[in-house]
Design a protein around this motif. Structure first.
Motif, PDB file in Angstrom:
ATOM      1  N   LYS A  96     113.920  -3.457 -42.832  1.00  0.00           N
ATOM      2  CA  LYS A  96     114.290  -3.732 -44.417  1.00  0.00           C
ATOM      3  C   LYS A  96     114.343  -4.723 -44.878  1.00  0.00           C
ATOM      4  N   LYS A  97     115.224  -5.894 -44.733  1.00  0.00           N
ATOM      5  CA  LYS A  97     115.049  -7.441 -44.884  1.00  0.00           C
ATOM      6  C   LYS A  97     113.551  -8.120 -44.633  1.00  0.00           C
ATOM      7  N   PHE A  98     113.695  -7.545 -43.195  1.00  0.00           N
ATOM      8  CA  PHE A  98     112.632  -8.410 -42.383  1.00  0.00           C
ATOM      9  C   PHE A  98     111.252  -8.009 -43.419  1.00  0.00           C
ATOM     10  N   GLU A 100     111.148  -7.104 -46.277  1.00  0.00           N
ATOM     11  CA  GLU A 100     111.518  -7.950 -47.764  1.00  0.00           C
ATOM     12  C   GLU A 100     110.738  -9.237 -47.665  1.00  0.00           C
ATOM     13  N   TYR A 101     111.320  -9.975 -46.782  1.00  0.00           N
ATOM     14  CA  TYR A 101     110.991 -11.695 -46.545  1.00  0.00           C
ATOM     15  C   TYR A 101     109.295 -11.633 -45.744  1.00  0.00           C
ATOM     16  N   LEU A 102     108.857 -10.817 -45.297  1.00  0.00           N
ATOM     17  CA  LEU A 102     107.134 -10.886 -45.127  1.00  0.00           C
ATOM     18  C   LEU A 102     106.200 -10.427 -46.696  1.00  0.00           C
ATOM     19  N   LYS A 103     107.383 -10.368 -47.309  1.00  0.00           N
ATOM     20  CA  LYS A 103     106.492 -10.101 -48.719  1.00  0.00           C
ATOM     21  C   LYS A 103     106.881 -10.993 -49.262  1.00  0.00           C
ATOM     22  N   LYS A 104     107.304 -12.029 -49.722  1.00  0.00           N
ATOM     23  CA  LYS A 104     108.539 -13.185 -50.320  1.00  0.00           C
ATOM     24  C   LYS A 104     106.966 -14.226 -49.818  1.00  0.00           C
ATOM     25  N   ILE A 105     107.032 -14.471 -47.731  1.00  0.00           N
ATOM     26  CA  ILE A 105     106.085 -15.394 -47.329  1.00  0.00           C
ATOM     27  C   ILE A 105     104.666 -15.149 -47.792  1.00  0.00           C
ATOM     28  N   GLN A 106     104.301 -14.301 -48.358  1.00  0.00           N
ATOM     29  CA  GLN A 106     102.653 -13.443 -48.065  1.00  0.00           C
ATOM     30  C   GLN A 106     102.016 -13.359 -47.415  1.00  0.00           C
ATOM     31  N   GLU A 118     104.406   7.184 -27.581  1.00  0.00           N
ATOM     32  CA  GLU A 118     103.642   7.737 -28.955  1.00  0.00           C
ATOM     33  C   GLU A 118     105.135   8.149 -29.362  1.00  0.00           C
ATOM     34  N   ASP A 119     105.399   9.331 -29.249  1.00  0.00           N
ATOM     35  CA  ASP A 119     106.151  10.025 -30.385  1.00  0.00           C
ATOM     36  C   ASP A 119     107.383   8.630 -31.361  1.00  0.00           C
ATOM     37  N   ASP A 120     107.774   7.771 -30.388  1.00  0.00           N
ATOM     38  CA  ASP A 120     108.058   6.199 -30.955  1.00  0.00           C
ATOM     39  C   ASP A 120     107.068   5.324 -32.208  1.00  0.00           C
ATOM     40  N   LEU A 121     106.252   6.009 -31.884  1.00  0.00           N
ATOM     41  CA  LEU A 121     105.343   5.063 -31.937  1.00  0.00           C
ATOM     42  C   LEU A 121     104.437   5.807 -33.352  1.00  0.00           C
ATOM     43  N   ARG A 122     105.237   6.786 -33.732  1.00  0.00           N
ATOM     44  CA  ARG A 122     104.651   7.545 -34.525  1.00  0.00           C
ATOM     45  C   ARG A 122     105.324   7.627 -35.716  1.00  0.00           C
ATOM     46  N   THR A 123     106.603   7.359 -35.270  1.00  0.00           N
ATOM     47  CA  THR A 123     107.648   7.067 -35.843  1.00  0.00           C
ATOM     48  C   THR A 123     107.912   5.853 -36.669  1.00  0.00           C
ATOM     49  N   SER A 124     107.786   4.699 -35.740  1.00  0.00           N
ATOM     50  CA  SER A 124     107.464   3.996 -36.420  1.00  0.00           C
ATOM     51  C   SER A 124     106.505   3.487 -37.815  1.00  0.00           C
ATOM     52  N   ILE A 125     105.714   4.621 -37.645  1.00  0.00           N
ATOM     53  CA  ILE A 125     104.592   3.964 -38.741  1.00  0.00           C
ATOM     54  C   ILE A 125     105.330   4.352 -39.912  1.00  0.00           C
ATOM     55  N   LYS A 126     105.396   5.851 -39.571  1.00  0.00           N
ATOM     56  CA  LYS A 126     106.802   6.825 -41.038  1.00  0.00           C
ATOM     57  C   LYS A 126     107.883   5.140 -41.315  1.00  0.00           C
ATOM     58  N   GLU A 127     108.109   4.746 -40.929  1.00  0.00           N
ATOM     59  CA  GLU A 127     109.348   4.312 -40.658  1.00  0.00           C
ATOM     60  C   GLU A 127     108.805   2.315 -41.789  1.00  0.00           C
ATOM     61  N   ILE A 128     107.579   2.289 -40.785  1.00  0.00           N
ATOM     62  CA  ILE A 128     106.945   1.336 -42.020  1.00  0.00           C
ATOM     63  C   ILE A 128     106.277   0.963 -42.974  1.00  0.00           C
ATOM     64  N   GLN A 129     105.402   2.631 -42.854  1.00  0.00           N
ATOM     65  CA  GLN A 129     105.605   2.782 -44.969  1.00  0.00           C
ATOM     66  C   GLN A 129     106.255   3.184 -45.531  1.00  0.00           C
ATOM     67  N   ASN A 130     107.786   3.803 -45.284  1.00  0.00           N
ATOM     68  CA  ASN A 130     108.829   4.218 -45.643  1.00  0.00           C
ATOM     69  C   ASN A 130     109.351   2.479 -46.721  1.00  0.00           C
ATOM     70  N   PHE A 131     109.027   1.957 -45.259  1.00  0.00           N
ATOM     71  CA  PHE A 131     109.758   0.048 -45.698  1.00  0.00           C
ATOM     72  C   PHE A 131     108.839  -0.735 -46.902  1.00  0.00           C
ATOM     73  N   LEU A 132     107.660  -0.357 -46.527  1.00  0.00           N
ATOM     74  CA  LEU A 132     106.092  -1.129 -48.160  1.00  0.00           C
ATOM     75  C   LEU A 132     106.453  -0.010 -48.430  1.00  0.00           C
ATOM     76  N   ALA A 133     107.146   0.979 -48.691  1.00  0.00           N
ATOM     77  CA  ALA A 133     106.134   2.204 -50.086  1.00  0.00           C
ATOM     78  C   ALA A 133     107.566   1.566 -51.508  1.00  0.00           C
ATOM     79  N   SER A 134     108.735   0.813 -50.536  1.00  0.00           N
ATOM     80  CA  SER A 134     109.956   0.401 -50.969  1.00  0.00           C
ATOM     81  C   SER A 134     110.344  -0.229 -51.624  1.00  0.00           C
ATOM     82  N   LEU A 135     109.066  -1.424 -51.614  1.00  0.00           N
ATOM     83  CA  LEU A 135     109.236  -2.251 -52.017  1.00  0.00           C
ATOM     84  C   LEU A 135     108.783  -3.093 -53.108  1.00  0.00           C
TER      85      LEU A 135
END
Length: 135
Positions: A96-98, A100-106, A118-135
């Motif tokens: 989440k902080k990571f 947030e920092y990417l957003k801060k530095i644009q 492969e299952d971890d890849l799907r999980t990662s995509i969902k997690e990243i989508q959730n982090f980005l949606a919360s920004l």
């Protein structure tokens, strides 16, 4: 070197953190020594963490001086003891902080998911989508 990105005047090349460039200052000095618009960095958050270095701190140190040189980021998780390439959220990186920092530095360049299963890849995509949606 990571895969080069085509540029109208040639190729850009990005390098992943090499063992001799394990600290931000050594990476910064390496980039400055070559002083080339075509040499870029592939920042690996998981490798930083596996080396016992907070990836957000490492990236912030790079961005204090050479943020425009970060072409790509490798995204994967671990527990800080080894380079496991786990799903985002499974290890101890504060994603989440990571993000947030990417957003801060644009940050507008590449993110590469370096996930082995492969299952971890799907999980990662969902997690990243959730982090980005919360920004």
């Amino acid at each position: 070197l990571s895969q080069p990105r085509k540029h109208p005047k040639g190729h850009w090349s990005g390098f992943d953190r090499l063992s001799l460039l394990s600290e931000p200052e050594s990476m910064i000095q390496f980039i400055k020594k070559f002083n080339s618009e075509y040499l870029k960095i592939t920042f690996d958050a998981g490798h930083a963490n596996a080396s016992g270095i907070n990836p957000i701190w490492f990236l912030a140190e790079l961005c204090n001086e050479i943020c425009d040189k970060v072409l790509n980021m490798h995204i994967h998780d671990n527990d800080g003891t080894a380079d496991y390439h786990w799903a985002v959220g499974r290890g101890n990186i504060d994603w989440k902080k990571f993000f947030e920092y990417l957003k801060k530095i644009q940050y507008r360049n590449y993110l590469t998911l370096e996930i082995y299963l492969e299952d971890d890849l799907r999980t990662s995509i969902k997690e990243i989508q959730n982090f980005l949606a919360s920004l």
